[in-house]
Design an enzyme around this catalytic site. Sequence first.
Site, PDB file in Angstrom:
ATOM      1  N   GLY A  94       0.738   4.854   1.006  1.00  0.00           N
ATOM      2  CA  GLY A  94      -0.106   5.735   1.819  1.00  0.00           C
ATOM      3  C   GLY A  94       0.283   7.187   1.658  1.00  0.00           C
ATOM      4  O   GLY A  94       1.262   7.515   0.985  1.00  0.00           O
ATOM      5  N   ALA A  95      -0.502   8.045   2.280  1.00  0.00           N
ATOM      6  CA  ALA A  95      -0.205   9.469   2.233  1.00  0.00           C
ATOM      7  C   ALA A  95       1.120   9.735   2.951  1.00  0.00           C
ATOM      8  O   ALA A  95       1.929  10.562   2.529  1.00  0.00           O
ATOM      9  CB  ALA A  95      -1.328  10.243   2.895  1.00  0.00           C
ATOM     10  N   GLU A  96       1.338   8.979   4.008  1.00  0.00           N
ATOM     11  CA  GLU A  96       2.503   9.214   4.864  1.00  0.00           C
ATOM     12  C   GLU A  96       3.699   8.357   4.496  1.00  0.00           C
ATOM     13  O   GLU A  96       4.837   8.771   4.618  1.00  0.00           O
ATOM     14  CB  GLU A  96       2.112   8.865   6.302  1.00  0.00           C
ATOM     15  CG  GLU A  96       1.869  10.058   7.156  1.00  0.00           C
ATOM     16  CD  GLU A  96       2.114   9.691   8.595  1.00  0.00           C
ATOM     17  OE1 GLU A  96       3.182  10.039   9.102  1.00  0.00           O
ATOM     18  OE2 GLU A  96       1.247   9.032   9.180  1.00  0.00           O
ATOM     19  N   LYS A 104       0.817  -1.197   0.000  1.00  0.00           N
ATOM     20  CA  LYS A 104       0.000   0.000   0.000  1.00  0.00           C
ATOM     21  C   LYS A 104       0.854   1.251   0.000  1.00  0.00           C
ATOM     22  O   LYS A 104       1.798   1.350   0.777  1.00  0.00           O
ATOM     23  CB  LYS A 104      -0.890  -0.010   1.241  1.00  0.00           C
ATOM     24  CG  LYS A 104      -2.036   0.938   1.111  1.00  0.00           C
ATOM     25  CD  LYS A 104      -2.842   1.106   2.359  1.00  0.00           C
ATOM     26  CE  LYS A 104      -3.659   2.366   2.260  1.00  0.00           C
ATOM     27  NZ  LYS A 104      -3.229   3.426   3.139  1.00  0.00           N
ATOM     28  N   ASP A 118      -6.548   8.323  15.022  1.00  0.00           N
ATOM     29  CA  ASP A 118      -6.911   8.060  13.629  1.00  0.00           C
ATOM     30  C   ASP A 118      -7.881   6.881  13.561  1.00  0.00           C
ATOM     31  O   ASP A 118      -7.607   5.860  12.931  1.00  0.00           O
ATOM     32  CB  ASP A 118      -5.644   7.786  12.803  1.00  0.00           C
ATOM     33  CG  ASP A 118      -5.901   7.848  11.299  1.00  0.00           C
ATOM     34  OD1 ASP A 118      -6.973   8.343  10.886  1.00  0.00           O
ATOM     35  OD2 ASP A 118      -5.034   7.387  10.527  1.00  0.00           O
ATOM     36  N   ILE A 140       3.640   0.629   2.807  1.00  0.00           N
ATOM     37  CA  ILE A 140       3.542  -0.603   3.576  1.00  0.00           C
ATOM     38  C   ILE A 140       4.032  -1.741   2.681  1.00  0.00           C
ATOM     39  O   ILE A 140       3.535  -1.906   1.559  1.00  0.00           O
ATOM     40  CB  ILE A 140       2.066  -0.872   3.980  1.00  0.00           C
ATOM     41  CG1 ILE A 140       1.478   0.308   4.759  1.00  0.00           C
ATOM     42  CG2 ILE A 140       1.939  -2.183   4.731  1.00  0.00           C
ATOM     43  CD1 ILE A 140       1.824   0.372   6.209  1.00  0.00           C
TER      44      ILE A 140
HETATM   45  N1  ATP Z   1       0.586  -5.327  10.826  1.00  0.00           N
HETATM   46  C1  ATP Z   1      -0.187  -5.362   9.755  1.00  0.00           C
HETATM   47  N2  ATP Z   1      -0.705  -6.546   9.332  1.00  0.00           N
HETATM   48  C2  ATP Z   1      -1.492  -6.583   8.244  1.00  0.00           C
HETATM   49  N3  ATP Z   1      -1.824  -5.523   7.487  1.00  0.00           N
HETATM   50  C3  ATP Z   1      -1.332  -4.331   7.843  1.00  0.00           C
HETATM   51  C4  ATP Z   1      -0.496  -4.170   9.000  1.00  0.00           C
HETATM   52  N4  ATP Z   1      -0.146  -2.870   9.108  1.00  0.00           N
HETATM   53  C5  ATP Z   1      -0.744  -2.235   8.081  1.00  0.00           C
HETATM   54  N5  ATP Z   1      -1.463  -3.089   7.313  1.00  0.00           N
HETATM   55  C6  ATP Z   1      -2.256  -2.760   6.101  1.00  0.00           C
HETATM   56  O1  ATP Z   1      -1.767  -1.549   5.549  1.00  0.00           O
HETATM   57  C7  ATP Z   1      -2.765  -0.508   5.631  1.00  0.00           C
HETATM   58  C8  ATP Z   1      -2.101   0.809   5.987  1.00  0.00           C
HETATM   59  O2  ATP Z   1      -1.441   0.709   7.233  1.00  0.00           O
HETATM   60  P1  ATP Z   1      -1.392   1.918   8.270  1.00  0.00           P
HETATM   61  O3  ATP Z   1      -2.789   2.352   8.521  1.00  0.00           O
HETATM   62  O4  ATP Z   1      -0.571   1.527   9.432  1.00  0.00           O
HETATM   63  O5  ATP Z   1      -0.576   2.973   7.417  1.00  0.00           O
HETATM   64  P2  ATP Z   1      -0.868   4.470   7.021  1.00  0.00           P
HETATM   65  O6  ATP Z   1       0.246   4.878   6.113  1.00  0.00           O
HETATM   66  O7  ATP Z   1      -1.064   5.248   8.237  1.00  0.00           O
HETATM   67  O8  ATP Z   1      -2.152   4.356   6.187  1.00  0.00           O
HETATM   68  P3  ATP Z   1      -3.379   5.358   6.103  1.00  0.00           P
HETATM   69  O9  ATP Z   1      -2.811   6.655   5.620  1.00  0.00           O
HETATM   70  O10 ATP Z   1      -4.301   4.662   5.147  1.00  0.00           O
HETATM   71  O11 ATP Z   1      -3.950   5.435   7.503  1.00  0.00           O
HETATM   72  C9  ATP Z   1      -3.767  -1.007   6.642  1.00  0.00           C
HETATM   73  O12 ATP Z   1      -5.049  -0.459   6.440  1.00  0.00           O
HETATM   74  C10 ATP Z   1      -3.712  -2.506   6.445  1.00  0.00           C
HETATM   75  O13 ATP Z   1      -4.495  -2.877   5.344  1.00  0.00           O
HETATM   76 MG    MG Z   2      -4.213   3.633   8.440  1.00  0.00          MG
END
Ligand code: ATP
Ligand code: MG
Length: 206
Positions: free
Chosen positions: A7-9, A5, A117, A12
């Site tokens: 993400g904005a930040e 994924k 969040d 993953i």
């Molecule tokens: N430990 C984990 N096990 C399984 N999937 C995970 C895990 N951590 C993250 N993910 C997957 O990756 C996505 C994004 O993770 P996370 O919310 O920590 O990151 P983020 O960059 O803050 O994303 P967002 O900006 O969407 O909030 C989660 O919604 C999930 O689908």
């Molecule tokens: Mg998230």
Amino acid sequence: MKLLKKGAEGDIFLTKHENVLAILKTRKKKQYRNQILDDKIRTGRTIRESTVMSEVKEFGVRTPLIYQVDPTDCAILMQRIKGSVVRDLSGKKLVSACREIGKITGTLHKNGIMHGDLTTSNFILSGGKIYTIDFGLSQRTTRIEDHAVDLRLFKEILNSAHVGMMKTLWSSFLSGYRSAVGPVRYGQILNHVSVIEGRGRYAQVV
Ligand SMILES: Nc1ncnc2c1ncn2[C@@H]1O[C@H](COP(=O)(O)OP(=O)(O)OP(=O)(O)O)[C@@H](O)[C@H]1O
Ligand SMILES: [Mg+2]
């Protein structure tokens, strides 16, 4: 390593740790932000996320195990929770997941932590249990106002991501939350959610 994924930040990745699948969460440099400030923010969130994720286990909130933290690279290597994010659930499963999210939120609040969040993408259903992730914006606070902000955000998310079931999901969340914090605190927080909604900037949802 596979990108799961963007993400904005940060990104993953699905990777391996001692031969088992693991998640690597990174936080990218933001070019538009002052470099020194940006480093501070990213490092701070990385440390906060990994610390709080480990701490909350103490009071029974399920989170991924942290394997490694690299504050310089702003990376966290953690257990991969196999399952689906609550956002992708539907019907009864979604309703009971929201009740559980309410309980988890109440447990965090009772122990002086706001998640920061609260969205249905930050909870994973795995083996019938809900795991909480994404603690980068969490804060240590017992203020009614802060806890109400958590609730208000969740309500807003329900209204955008799950609009058809919004009312059912919100009351399910609230019943879980009430069971964790007790009726007095529940009344105070909910009252404050209305106060926030009363402020022009936020329109009332339902
Ligand atoms: N430990 C984990 N096990 C399984 N999937 C995970 C895990 N951590 C993250 N993910 C997957 O990756 C996505 C994004 O993770 P996370 O919310 O920590 O990151 P983020 O960059 O803050 O994303 P967002 O900006 O969407 O909030 C989660 O919604 C999930 O689908
Ligand atoms: Mg998230």
